[in-house]
Design a protein around this motif. Structure first.
Motif, mmCIF file in Angstrom:
data_model
loop_
_atom_site.group_PDB
_atom_site.id
_atom_site.type_symbol
_atom_site.label_atom_id
_atom_site.label_comp_id
_atom_site.label_asym_id
_atom_site.label_seq_id
_atom_site.Cartn_x
_atom_site.Cartn_y
_atom_site.Cartn_z
ATOM 1 N N ARG A 8 70.364 84.977 77.649
ATOM 2 C CA ARG A 8 70.097 85.150 76.222
ATOM 3 C C ARG A 8 68.608 84.955 75.933
ATOM 4 O O ARG A 8 67.891 84.327 76.694
ATOM 5 C CB ARG A 8 70.933 84.176 75.391
ATOM 6 N N THR A 9 68.177 85.527 74.824
ATOM 7 C CA THR A 9 66.786 85.393 74.413
ATOM 8 C C THR A 9 66.733 84.900 72.981
ATOM 9 O O THR A 9 67.377 85.473 72.096
ATOM 10 C CB THR A 9 66.036 86.726 74.520
ATOM 11 N N ALA A 10 65.962 83.829 72.770
ATOM 12 C CA ALA A 10 65.884 83.184 71.457
ATOM 13 C C ALA A 10 64.484 83.308 70.868
ATOM 14 O O ALA A 10 63.483 83.105 71.566
ATOM 15 C CB ALA A 10 66.265 81.714 71.582
ATOM 16 N N PHE A 11 64.437 83.611 69.593
ATOM 17 C CA PHE A 11 63.207 83.633 68.798
ATOM 18 C C PHE A 11 63.242 82.378 67.939
ATOM 19 O O PHE A 11 64.122 82.227 67.092
ATOM 20 C CB PHE A 11 63.192 84.890 67.929
ATOM 21 N N LEU A 79 60.038 91.276 72.652
ATOM 22 C CA LEU A 79 60.644 92.514 73.148
ATOM 23 C C LEU A 79 59.937 92.998 74.406
ATOM 24 O O LEU A 79 60.581 93.443 75.367
ATOM 25 C CB LEU A 79 60.590 93.593 72.063
ATOM 26 N N ASP A 80 58.620 92.914 74.405
ATOM 27 C CA ASP A 80 57.863 93.340 75.583
ATOM 28 C C ASP A 80 58.169 92.467 76.794
ATOM 29 O O ASP A 80 58.219 92.954 77.936
ATOM 30 C CB ASP A 80 56.358 93.286 75.291
ATOM 31 N N ALA A 81 58.393 91.180 76.554
ATOM 32 C CA ALA A 81 58.627 90.254 77.667
ATOM 33 C C ALA A 81 60.070 90.260 78.156
ATOM 34 O O ALA A 81 60.325 90.205 79.376
ATOM 35 C CB ALA A 81 58.235 88.838 77.247
ATOM 36 N N PHE A 82 61.013 90.337 77.227
ATOM 37 C CA PHE A 82 62.410 90.107 77.583
ATOM 38 C C PHE A 82 63.363 91.235 77.188
ATOM 39 O O PHE A 82 64.528 91.208 77.573
ATOM 40 C CB PHE A 82 62.889 88.793 76.966
ATOM 41 N N GLY A 83 62.909 92.182 76.397
ATOM 42 C CA GLY A 83 63.706 93.374 76.118
ATOM 43 C C GLY A 83 64.627 93.334 74.924
ATOM 44 O O GLY A 83 65.108 94.377 74.483
ATOM 45 N N GLY A 84 64.901 92.182 74.362
ATOM 46 C CA GLY A 84 65.806 92.125 73.218
ATOM 47 C C GLY A 84 66.019 90.688 72.772
ATOM 48 O O GLY A 84 65.380 89.763 73.279
ATOM 49 N N TYR A 85 66.937 90.510 71.811
ATOM 50 C CA TYR A 85 67.226 89.177 71.279
ATOM 51 C C TYR A 85 68.726 88.983 71.097
ATOM 52 O O TYR A 85 69.453 89.928 70.759
ATOM 53 C CB TYR A 85 66.552 88.972 69.917
ATOM 54 N N THR A 86 69.158 87.754 71.296
ATOM 55 C CA THR A 86 70.539 87.372 70.984
ATOM 56 C C THR A 86 70.603 86.199 70.014
ATOM 57 O O THR A 86 71.668 85.928 69.457
ATOM 58 C CB THR A 86 71.292 86.951 72.261
#
Length: 252
Positions: A8-11, A79-86
């Motif tokens: 998962r990717t968190a902002f 987005l550039d680093a990880f491709g998306g967000y969850t």
């Protein structure tokens, strides 16, 4: 051991210190990629560096969370680093020095409402489409015990935190069909760099906040553990709730 946020990717806003830094580090420790965002680009970078040094994956961005262009640029970094967000954590926030209405000028009102409430609107609009595109995820916003009662802040702060709770409930209802869960964290007194100056200036207030059933003020990691729960599948049946974490303050 299965990491609770693997893949998962968190902002995370307000990630440069205090609760935001603690949340970012705990998320990373549980496998999440973390985009650490703060008005202070240097402290955001310090959070990301700490995560990377601990074996996690993080990038950072400086942004005024009220500014749509700056937020869009920060979103693009992730987005550039990880491709998306969850996952999104709307954590950025400020106090109003408990100013009552007649001692609140327009500048203070607009700043507090802007950082505490408008930013949740701006950031969520920027990140939510990516969460939906990923198949769903979570939005967590930092509210307060001031979302329920007066007295923990002034006119602007209390209004902003009531607003965050309403925002969270409507978000949860509107986007549940997209597999998005929205919840709020409602802290009481938490020992951070934001609160410490007030207690140092007024030790009696620290004694007051410590006189809760838990007999202590909270720590940033108390909040981080709750944020992890709300971001993970452990809370999969929780929607639109403001979770109070105050050591029993609202009971007194």
């Amino acid at each position: 051991m299965t990491l609770k946020l693997a893949g998962r990717t968190a902002f995370v806003t307000g990630a440069g210190s205090g609760m935001g830094r603690a949340i970012s580090r705990r998320f990373a420790a549980e496998g999440a990629n973390v985009v650490a965002v703060d008005l202070n680009a240097e402290t955001a970078a310090e959070t990301a560096a700490a995560i990377n040094a601990e074996g996690g994956a993080s990038v950072s961005a400086g942004a005024d969370v009220r500014d749509r262009e700056q937020v869009a640029a920060a979103v693009q970094v992730g987005l550039d680093a990880f491709g998306g967000y969850t996952t999104l954590v709307n954590n950025a926030g400020i106090f109003d020095n408990q100013a009552p209405l007649l001692e609140t000028d327009d500048a203070l009102w607009e700043r507090v409402i802007g950082v505490n409430l408008l930013s949740a609107y701006v950031v969520t609009k920027a990140v939510l489409p990516h969460i939906i595109a990923a198949g769903g995820g979570t939005v967590i916003s930092t509210a307060s015990v001031a979302s329920f009662v007066a007295g923990s802040g002034g006119a602007a702060y209390t209004t902003s935190k009531h607003g965050i709770l309403g925002f969270t409930k409507q978000l949860a209802l509107d986007y549940a069909p997209h597999n998005v869960r929205a919840n709020a964290i409602c802290p009481g007194a938490i020992d951070t760099g934001l609160t410490r100056p007030f207690w140092e200036a007024d030790p009696a207030s620290l004694e007051l906040f410590s006189a809760v059933p838990a007999k202590r003020v909270g720590e940033a990691d108390d909040i981080a553990r709750l944020a992890l729960f709300l971001a993970s599948d452990d809370s999969s049946f929780i929607y639109g709730t403001g979770v109070v974490i105050d050591g029993g303050f609202l009971l007194t």
